[in-house]
Design an enzyme around this catalytic site. Sequence first.
Site, mmCIF file in Angstrom:
data_model
loop_
_atom_site.group_PDB
_atom_site.id
_atom_site.type_symbol
_atom_site.label_atom_id
_atom_site.label_comp_id
_atom_site.label_asym_id
_atom_site.label_seq_id
_atom_site.Cartn_x
_atom_site.Cartn_y
_atom_site.Cartn_z
ATOM 1 C CB CYS A 134 6.009 4.976 4.402
ATOM 2 S SG CYS A 134 7.066 6.340 3.881
ATOM 3 C CB CYS A 145 -0.907 -0.011 1.231
ATOM 4 S SG CYS A 145 -2.112 1.340 1.264
#
Length: 254
Positions: A238, A131
């Site tokens: 991330c 994601c």
Amino acid sequence: MAEPARSIDMIDTSPPFSAEDAARLNARFEGVDTATMLRELLRGELAGRTAIVSSFGAESAVLLHLVAQVDTETPVIFVNTQKMFGETLAYRDELSERLGFVDLRVFRPDPRILADKDKTGLRWSYDPDGCCEIRKVEPLRRALQPFQAWISGRKGFQSGTRDALPRFEIDEGRLKINPLADWPKEKLEAYFHEHDLPRHPLEAQGYLSIGCAPCTSVVKPGEDPRAGRWRGWDKVECGIHGGRTPGPDEEPVF
């Protein structure tokens, strides 16, 4: 003889930065205060070549204010993953206007990639790395294409994975600048107070590191500031800052 004015659409053919360049800059600015360093770089050798990337999170106002004191025309890049808190989007607009930035660039995930890789919008719930790859890493890569250097708000105290963070490093051939690498939490708090900077509205609720809404939770007493990110997953970054690398039998998401 004066140099000819540079056209806005001229291609910058300067060579990419190397690890040696980063080492040289780390040595050059060792012990130099952050504001002086940014002023020398943004008004000197990195003028027109650098963007600041901001999440407009809990502590983002400090770095944005420091850069604004030097040059409000510095491009500010914000990646809207389309999973952001509404409070973050409002804070982005409020802070950008208050500090006087004139070039806020918002990048979003490629809708074609989303349709192919995250049609339900639920990839965060079973594959947070994937994601982040399509909603953060890929848009930022597009956003940084015109630049040879970028400014990050990472700080060494935020988690164990950011200890000994250098001020300058190389990321995909670009110079990555971490002006707040050695700032302790106390110094950030003092800067907020000294300059009367607005706080992110979610900070008062216990959100000390703020990312996408589905993957951000309140930080508990005694936890490091990033403990509320991807809680329950073996994940601390991330991917923008050296996150997960696909294995030998895997293909990149995009």
